[in-house]
Design a protein around this motif. Structure first.
Motif, mmCIF file in Angstrom:
data_model
loop_
_atom_site.group_PDB
_atom_site.id
_atom_site.type_symbol
_atom_site.label_atom_id
_atom_site.label_comp_id
_atom_site.label_asym_id
_atom_site.label_seq_id
_atom_site.Cartn_x
_atom_site.Cartn_y
_atom_site.Cartn_z
ATOM 1 N N UNK A 171 7.051 -11.805 24.201
ATOM 2 C CA UNK A 171 5.765 -12.093 23.810
ATOM 3 C C UNK A 171 5.399 -11.279 22.999
ATOM 4 N N UNK A 172 5.029 -11.970 21.676
ATOM 5 C CA UNK A 172 4.370 -11.216 20.555
ATOM 6 C C UNK A 172 3.129 -10.731 20.811
ATOM 7 N N UNK A 173 2.194 -11.402 21.490
ATOM 8 C CA UNK A 173 0.669 -10.789 21.709
ATOM 9 C C UNK A 173 0.942 -9.794 22.637
ATOM 10 N N UNK A 195 -0.054 -1.408 20.428
ATOM 11 C CA UNK A 195 -1.338 -0.446 20.355
ATOM 12 C C UNK A 195 -1.552 0.543 21.166
ATOM 13 N N UNK A 196 -1.421 0.422 22.500
ATOM 14 C CA UNK A 196 -1.747 1.071 23.556
ATOM 15 C C UNK A 196 -0.751 2.560 23.474
#
Length: 151
Positions: A7-9, A16-17
């Protein structure tokens, strides 16, 4: 370890984390890590089969020793992990006392069941993915610490 996130999101959120933690989320952390991962995926099945067998033998060792030498304590069967649950509730000790005995008398660092919610109170989890000699030492310490309370 590695993460495969289709899943791209979710993949972007995880990236980011990791970047906030100072890791590069765009690729392997090292050339050695990439080579080791490839070798594991392509040729690691025999090693994995042996590892799973070794860990399961450790589980059987733990369960047999506890059942024989500390029969008032129950070891639950494994469920897709190398951290079996041990139920100390039959001892009738307060949960804080169980933790104190484990940490101070047995000298062990286990996962306390209450970390996983109220229903985990009185339970402990022990890591059995280790050399048998180390597990044996830990089981010896558990038995010695709790045998006075096992009626």
């Amino acid at each position: 370890s590695c993460l495969i996130i289709p899943n791209e999101v979710y993949r972007q959120d995880m990236g980011n984390f990791f970047e906030c933690l100072g890791f590069d989320s765009k690729g392997p952390s090292s050339l050695f890590g990439a080579i080791a991962a490839r070798a594991a995926y392509e040729d690691g099945e025999p090693w994995l089969v042996d590892l799973i067998s070794y860990i399961y033998d450790n589980f059987l060792y733990l369960k047999k020793r506890i059942k024989k030498e500390l029969p008032c304590v129950r070891v639950f069967d494994l469920e897709a992990t190398y951290l079996p649950w041990i139920d100390f509730n039959p001892l009738g000790l307060p949960p804080e006392k169980i933790i104190q005995i484990i940490e101070e008398e047995a000298g062990l660092a286990l996962d306390h069941g209450n970390w996983f919610g109220q229903s985990g109170t009185g339970f402990e989890r022990i890591n059995i993915a280790c050399p048998r000699q180390l597990l044996s030492k830990a089981v010896d310490a558990l038995i010695a610490a709790f045998i006075p309370f096992c009626k």
